[in-house]
Write an enzyme that holds these catalytic residues in place. Structure first.
Site, mmCIF file in Angstrom:
data_model
loop_
_atom_site.group_PDB
_atom_site.id
_atom_site.type_symbol
_atom_site.label_atom_id
_atom_site.label_comp_id
_atom_site.label_asym_id
_atom_site.label_seq_id
_atom_site.Cartn_x
_atom_site.Cartn_y
_atom_site.Cartn_z
ATOM 1 N N THR A 109 0.850 -1.189 0.000
ATOM 2 C CA THR A 109 0.000 0.000 0.000
ATOM 3 C C THR A 109 0.886 1.240 0.000
ATOM 4 O O THR A 109 2.003 1.224 0.516
ATOM 5 C CB THR A 109 -0.946 0.023 1.208
ATOM 6 O OG1 THR A 109 -0.197 0.153 2.425
ATOM 7 C CG2 THR A 109 -1.787 -1.243 1.266
ATOM 8 N N GLY A 110 0.383 2.309 -0.604
ATOM 9 C CA GLY A 110 1.235 3.487 -0.754
ATOM 10 C C GLY A 110 2.470 3.177 -1.569
ATOM 11 O O GLY A 110 3.573 3.640 -1.260
ATOM 12 N N SER A 140 7.498 4.145 12.658
ATOM 13 C CA SER A 140 8.383 5.309 12.627
ATOM 14 C C SER A 140 9.244 5.358 13.875
ATOM 15 O O SER A 140 8.811 4.983 14.965
ATOM 16 C CB SER A 140 7.555 6.596 12.545
ATOM 17 O OG SER A 140 8.365 7.747 12.754
ATOM 18 N N GLY A 145 8.470 6.739 -2.960
ATOM 19 C CA GLY A 145 9.179 6.622 -1.689
ATOM 20 C C GLY A 145 9.473 5.199 -1.271
ATOM 21 O O GLY A 145 9.878 4.352 -2.080
ATOM 22 N N TYR A 168 1.185 12.346 14.847
ATOM 23 C CA TYR A 168 1.882 11.407 13.972
ATOM 24 C C TYR A 168 2.534 10.294 14.781
ATOM 25 O O TYR A 168 2.345 9.102 14.481
ATOM 26 C CB TYR A 168 2.923 12.155 13.153
ATOM 27 C CG TYR A 168 3.791 11.285 12.281
ATOM 28 C CD1 TYR A 168 3.307 10.737 11.101
ATOM 29 C CD2 TYR A 168 5.117 11.014 12.635
ATOM 30 C CE1 TYR A 168 4.096 9.943 10.292
ATOM 31 C CE2 TYR A 168 5.920 10.226 11.832
ATOM 32 C CZ TYR A 168 5.405 9.687 10.665
ATOM 33 O OH TYR A 168 6.198 8.891 9.870
#
Length: 255
Positions: A16-17, A143, A21, A156
């Site tokens: 996904t995405g 992250s 990047g 985030y």
């Protein structure tokens, strides 16, 4: 990167995405090692450009899909079932960044970040779960900000901390089927999203914090994703791999 390996020969992978990047780099790596890959994203033109760049013929398929939409997740799962019949690898990568002081967040922006970064991951896994072969692998993009406080990153980072918890809980839930679930936590990775969020004049100060002495690349993350999705990581489950050049764990000595 060597293209001679074939760890994903005859495997079906969803990224996904995947139009740019880290997602695009992961798709490229999986394709190079023999997989058939489905990439998703919200921008049809960007997806078409990614397919052209990947240049893998019929082994890559782009599907417009909004990670925050459960209806889109259902449609994606139905398409994969009809076209491929199963999935062996899922890289739940789609996400957005938003950095601002706590006092400036609106409810709409809060909901946008949570819907894509947390809800999107949960329902991507839930809706594709019936397609996952026993022994499949899921990798979730988290992250480094979940491991260390960063000003302006409250919402985030909270979504990324949440997907760390999902990783462990999914690993427990899916253990009876032999499905492994791990996450990667990229540090400062030089992508379009990085350049959108970080002013150019701040880069030298950022690099000075990294023991590895450089920003990461999307390929650094793709290497880790491919490893965790492969049989070489067969005894790694419920873990988070921080890919940050030492940003979290090491304070570099002054030169």
């Amino acid at each position: 990167m060597s293209n001679s390996t074939s760890r994903f020969e005859n495997k079906i992978a969803l990224v996904t995405g995947g139009a740019r990047g880290m997602g695009l780099a992961a798709a490229r790596r999986l394709l190079a090692e023999g997989a058939q890959v489905i990439i998703t994203g919200r921008d049809r033109a960007r997806l078409d450009a990614a397919v052209k760049e990947l240049d893998a013929g019929g082994r890559v398929r782009a599907v417009p899909s909004d990670a925050s939409s459960v209806a889109d997740a259902d449609a994606l799962a139905a398409l994969i079932r009809e076209r491929y019949g199963r999935l062996d690898v899922v890289f739940a990568n789609a996400g957005v960044a938003s950095f601002m002081p706590v006092g400036e967040f609106t409810e709409a922006e809060f909901d946008r970040i949570v819907d894509i970064n947390l809800k999107g991951v949960f329902f991507t896994v839930q809706r594709t779960l019936p397609l996952l072969a026993d022994g499949a692998a899921i990798v979730i993009n988290a992250s480094w900000t979940a491991h260390r406080g960063l000003p302006t990153a409250s919402v985030y980072a909270a979504t990324k901390a949440a997907v760390h918890t999902l990783t462990r809980a999914f690993a427990a839930d899916l253990a009876p089927r032999g499905i492994r679930v791990n996450s990667v936590s990229p540090g400062y990775i030089e992508t379009a999203m990085y350049h959108d969020a970080i002013p150019a004049e701040a880069e030298a100060g950022i690099v000075a914090q990294i023991a590895g002495g450089r920003l990461g690349t999307a390929e650094d993350v793709a290497d880790a994703v491919a490893f965790l999705a492969s049989g070489e990581a067969a005894y790694i489950n419920g873990q988070d791999l921080i890919i940050d050049g030492g940003l979290v764990a090491a304070v570099p000595a002054e030169g």
